[in-house]
Design an enzyme around this catalytic site. Structure first.
Site, PDB file in Angstrom:
ATOM      1  N   GLY A  14      -5.041   1.512   1.277  1.00 45.19           N
ATOM      2  CA  GLY A  14      -5.428   1.898  -0.072  1.00 45.19           C
ATOM      3  C   GLY A  14      -5.827   0.681  -0.866  1.00 45.19           C
ATOM      4  O   GLY A  14      -6.324  -0.301  -0.318  1.00 45.19           O
ATOM      5  N   CYS A  15      -5.590   0.719  -2.144  1.00 39.48           N
ATOM      6  CA  CYS A  15      -5.944  -0.376  -3.035  1.00 39.48           C
ATOM      7  C   CYS A  15      -5.198  -1.648  -2.636  1.00 39.48           C
ATOM      8  O   CYS A  15      -3.990  -1.628  -2.443  1.00 39.48           O
ATOM      9  CB  CYS A  15      -5.600   0.013  -4.475  1.00 39.48           C
ATOM     10  SG  CYS A  15      -5.900  -1.293  -5.655  1.00 39.48           S
TER      11      CYS A  15
END
Length: 179
Positions: A14-15
């Site tokens: 993810g981020c």
């Protein structure tokens, strides 16, 4: 004093702000750099290009770690426990291939370790793990404003809503491995 055994790991879940914040807490992590890898855009991609989802790159962190303190296997277990490895091309509200769950291995031993960890942990998830295990490619360091993001922006909405709960989970599950 024990000799250091410095190795490199490159992971994306993810981020990269989230993943970076998690591993800043772990004993044996020497350096963490947020960046991009796994894509086809020529030259050095920018954050804006990555966010378009058109370059094929993933948001990742590349860390150096002392394997005499924390093993690659332990890093992967913490990684898998602090994001959703069953979500294809997304983590929470972050959607796109740039947010895929991925382990970029740097040698055959890392590949085998990653495969073993994923297999071992798969029984703990209701859905299949979709984490890619792929050879490391050219790593591009992200822009300066993306480095050490959580620590510089803890009060920002995304940080307090998404990252702080991940750190709470990390501290509960892996207290003995943290700084």
């Amino acid at each position: 004093m024990e000799q250091k055994n410095i190795q490199i790991a490159t992971i994306g879940g993810g981020c990269f702000w989230c993943t970076e914040a998690v591993f800043q807490e772990v004993k044996g992590i020497e350096t963490i750099v947020s960046g991009y890898t796994g894509g086809t855009a020529p030259g050095v991609p920018t954050y804006r290009e990555i966010c378009s989802g058109l370059t094929g790159h993933a948001e990742v962190i590349q860390l150096t770690f002392d394997a005499a303190v924390v093993s690659f296997s332990e890093i992967l277990i913490m990684f898998m426990a602090t994001h959703d490895p069953t979500a294809l091309n997304r983590q929470g509200a972050d959607v796109g291939t740039q947010y895929r769950s991925v382990i970029f291995y740097h040698d055959e031993i890392q590949k085998q370790t990653a495969e073993a960890v994923v297999k071992e942990l798969s029984e703990y998830y209701d859905a299949p793990i979709v984490t890619e295990i792929t050879p490391a490619e050219t790593f591009h360091k992200a822009e300066a404003e993306h480095q050490n993001y959580y620590r510089q922006n803890t009060q920002q909405g995304y940080c307090s809503y998404v990252i702080t709960p991940k750190l709470t989970k990390l501290r509960k599950l892996f207290a003995d491995k943290l700084k």
